[in-house]
Enzyme design. Structure first.
Site, short mmCIF file in Angstrom:
data_model
loop_
_atom_site.label_atom_id
_atom_site.label_comp_id
_atom_site.label_asym_id
_atom_site.label_seq_id
_atom_site.Cartn_x
_atom_site.Cartn_y
_atom_site.Cartn_z
N ALA A 65 0.86 -1.18 0.00
CA ALA A 65 0.00 0.00 0.00
C ALA A 65 0.90 1.24 0.00
CB ALA A 65 -0.89 -0.01 1.23
N GLU A 112 -0.28 -9.47 -0.47
CA GLU A 112 -1.68 -9.80 -0.19
C GLU A 112 -2.52 -9.81 -1.47
OE1 GLU A 112 -1.44 -6.77 3.06
OE2 GLU A 112 -2.75 -8.20 4.08
C1 HXC Z 1 5.01 4.33 -1.19
C2 HXC Z 1 6.98 3.40 -1.93
C3 HXC Z 1 6.61 2.14 -1.38
C4 HXC Z 1 5.35 2.05 -0.71
C5 HXC Z 1 8.55 1.94 -2.29
N1 HXC Z 1 8.17 3.21 -2.49
N2 HXC Z 1 7.62 1.27 -1.62
N3 HXC Z 1 6.19 4.46 -1.84
N4 HXC Z 1 4.61 3.17 -0.65
N5 HXC Z 1 4.90 0.91 -0.17
C6 HXC Z 1 8.92 4.27 -3.18
C7 HXC Z 1 10.10 4.78 -2.39
O1 HXC Z 1 9.67 5.75 -1.45
C8 HXC Z 1 10.95 5.38 -3.48
O2 HXC Z 1 10.41 6.62 -3.86
C9 HXC Z 1 10.73 4.43 -4.65
O3 HXC Z 1 9.50 3.73 -4.36
C10 HXC Z 1 11.82 3.40 -4.78
O4 HXC Z 1 11.99 2.76 -3.53
P1 HXC Z 1 13.40 2.70 -2.75
O5 HXC Z 1 13.11 2.55 -1.31
O6 HXC Z 1 14.28 3.85 -3.15
O7 HXC Z 1 14.01 1.37 -3.37
P2 HXC Z 1 14.94 0.30 -2.67
O8 HXC Z 1 16.05 0.97 -1.93
O9 HXC Z 1 15.27 -0.69 -3.73
O10 HXC Z 1 14.01 -0.41 -1.56
C11 HXC Z 1 12.90 -1.17 -1.98
C12 HXC Z 1 12.03 -1.52 -0.76
C13 HXC Z 1 11.64 -0.24 0.01
C14 HXC Z 1 12.80 -2.47 0.16
C15 HXC Z 1 10.79 -2.23 -1.27
O11 HXC Z 1 11.12 0.71 -0.93
C16 HXC Z 1 10.58 -0.50 1.03
O12 HXC Z 1 10.87 -0.99 2.13
N6 HXC Z 1 9.34 -0.12 0.73
C17 HXC Z 1 8.22 -0.28 1.65
C18 HXC Z 1 7.76 -1.72 1.68
C19 HXC Z 1 6.64 -1.88 2.68
O13 HXC Z 1 6.79 -1.60 3.89
N7 HXC Z 1 5.49 -2.34 2.18
C20 HXC Z 1 4.31 -2.52 3.03
C21 HXC Z 1 3.49 -1.26 3.02
S1 HXC Z 1 2.12 -1.33 4.12
P3 HXC Z 1 11.35 7.91 -4.05
O14 HXC Z 1 10.38 9.01 -4.33
O15 HXC Z 1 12.11 8.04 -2.77
O16 HXC Z 1 12.22 7.54 -5.21
C22 HXC Z 1 0.99 -2.25 3.31
C23 HXC Z 1 -0.31 -2.45 4.06
C24 HXC Z 1 -1.35 -3.13 3.21
O17 HXC Z 1 1.18 -2.70 2.25
C25 HXC Z 1 -2.51 -3.57 4.04
C26 HXC Z 1 -3.33 -2.49 4.64
C27 HXC Z 1 -2.84 -2.01 5.96
#
Ligand code: HXC
Length: 258
Positions: A65, A112
């Site tokens: 998300a 999911e």
């Molecule tokens: C918004 C996101 C994102 C996310 C990545 N990006 N994941 N933006 N929401 N979930 C964005 C980053 O901010 C970044 O934007 C660009 O995508 C590239 O990501 P990087 O972090 O620079 O890449 P990398 O270093 O390769 O790392 C990849 C990654 C990391 C490990 C996947 O991005 C990460 O940890 N993302 C979050 C993953 C996460 O926690 N997902 C669960 C979300 S909660 P910029 O603008 O900086 O370039 C969820 C809940 C669902 O899903 C259910 C309801 C509650």
């Protein structure tokens, strides 16, 4: 012009939906989930489509998300707007088989979303995880329910409580996904599989999907009864007649999806 958050295409009887927010690793925001629900529904009611494929990019199926959007929300925001239920659950209503084709990251809501599909084919680069706990959240798009049903409580708790990420081989071993293939051939193999499934009788596929899903919603005797009624109903279809006649006549069946 804003970019299209999803792209759609057709390949014979296969409808293809591509998540398309590559700069943010296909982070799933409302625009994307609304568009995804609409595209899934459009293919579902289209009689020329038998199977739907859902894919992301080579780097990410979806990284979850959209945290940038969620970061400002309050309880009232999510409760009043019915976050998740409002649009993410559209996929639950889809009657045709949906195949997730996963390369790269499938994290949080991305994992999911894949778990909501009927078959998951992964490239060797695929990574599956539910890291919501690291954000002070929880896997709230069905993850706490579908993951234990897929891989059992012990492995599901490990993934949810520790944010452990599985590679494709582990995910395959645990039964989280259906098949692993080389990334280079992922699209080709997904489309070949989808075309093969789509060549079968569409009403038989829909009934079959409903039967398998019923296994998670009912007791064994209720599920078996449901299955038996669906089997009996097949004998009212011209496709079942054609399928069995074709076998007897040693030829390929020509299903009319009736
Ligand atoms: C918004 C996101 C994102 C996310 C990545 N990006 N994941 N933006 N929401 N979930 C964005 C980053 O901010 C970044 O934007 C660009 O995508 C590239 O990501 P990087 O972090 O620079 O890449 P990398 O270093 O390769 O790392 C990849 C990654 C990391 C490990 C996947 O991005 C990460 O940890 N993302 C979050 C993953 C996460 O926690 N997902 C669960 C979300 S909660 P910029 O603008 O900086 O370039 C969820 C809940 C669902 O899903 C259910 C309801 C509650």
């Amino acid at each position: 012009m804003p970019e299209d958050v999803i792209l759609t295409a057709r390949d014979g009887r296969v409808g293809i939906i591509t998540l398309n927010r590559p700069k943010v690793l296909n982070a799933l925001n409302d625009d994307l989930m609304n568009a995804l629900g609409a595209a899934l529904t459009a293919f579902d009611v289209d009689e020329t489509i038998g199977v739907i494929v859902l894919e992301g990019s080579a780097r990410a199926f979806a990284a979850g998300a959209d945290i940038a959007v969620m970061a400002n929300w309050t309880y009232s925001d999510v409760y009043n707007s019915n976050f998740i239920t409002r649009n993410w659950e559209a996929i639950r209503q889809i009657r045709k088989p949906v195949i997730a084709s996963v390369a790269g990251l499938a994290l949080g809501g991305g994992c999911e979303l894949a778990l909501s599909c009927d078959i998951i084919i992964a490239g060797r680069s695929a990574k599956f995880g539910l890291p919501e706990i690291k954000l002070g959240l929880l896997p709230g798009a069905g993850g706490t329910q579908r993951l234990p049903r897929a891989i059992g409580k012990a492995k599901a708790m490990d993934m949810c409580l520790t944010a452990r990420v599985l590679d494709a081989a582990e995910a395959d071993r645990y039964g989280l996904i259906s098949r692993v293939v080389d990334d280079e051939t992922l699209r080709e193999q997904t489309l070949a599989l989808a075309a093969s499934v789509a060549s079968f009788s569409a009403p038989a596929l829909m009934a079959l999907k409903e039967c398998v899903n019923r296994a998670f919603e009912s007791t064994l005797s209720e599920g078996v009864l449901f299955e038996r009624r669906e089997l009996h109903a097949r004998f009212a279809t011209s496709d079942a007649r054609e399928g069995m006649q074709a076998f007897m006549q040693k030829r390929q069946p020509a299903f009319e999806h009736r």
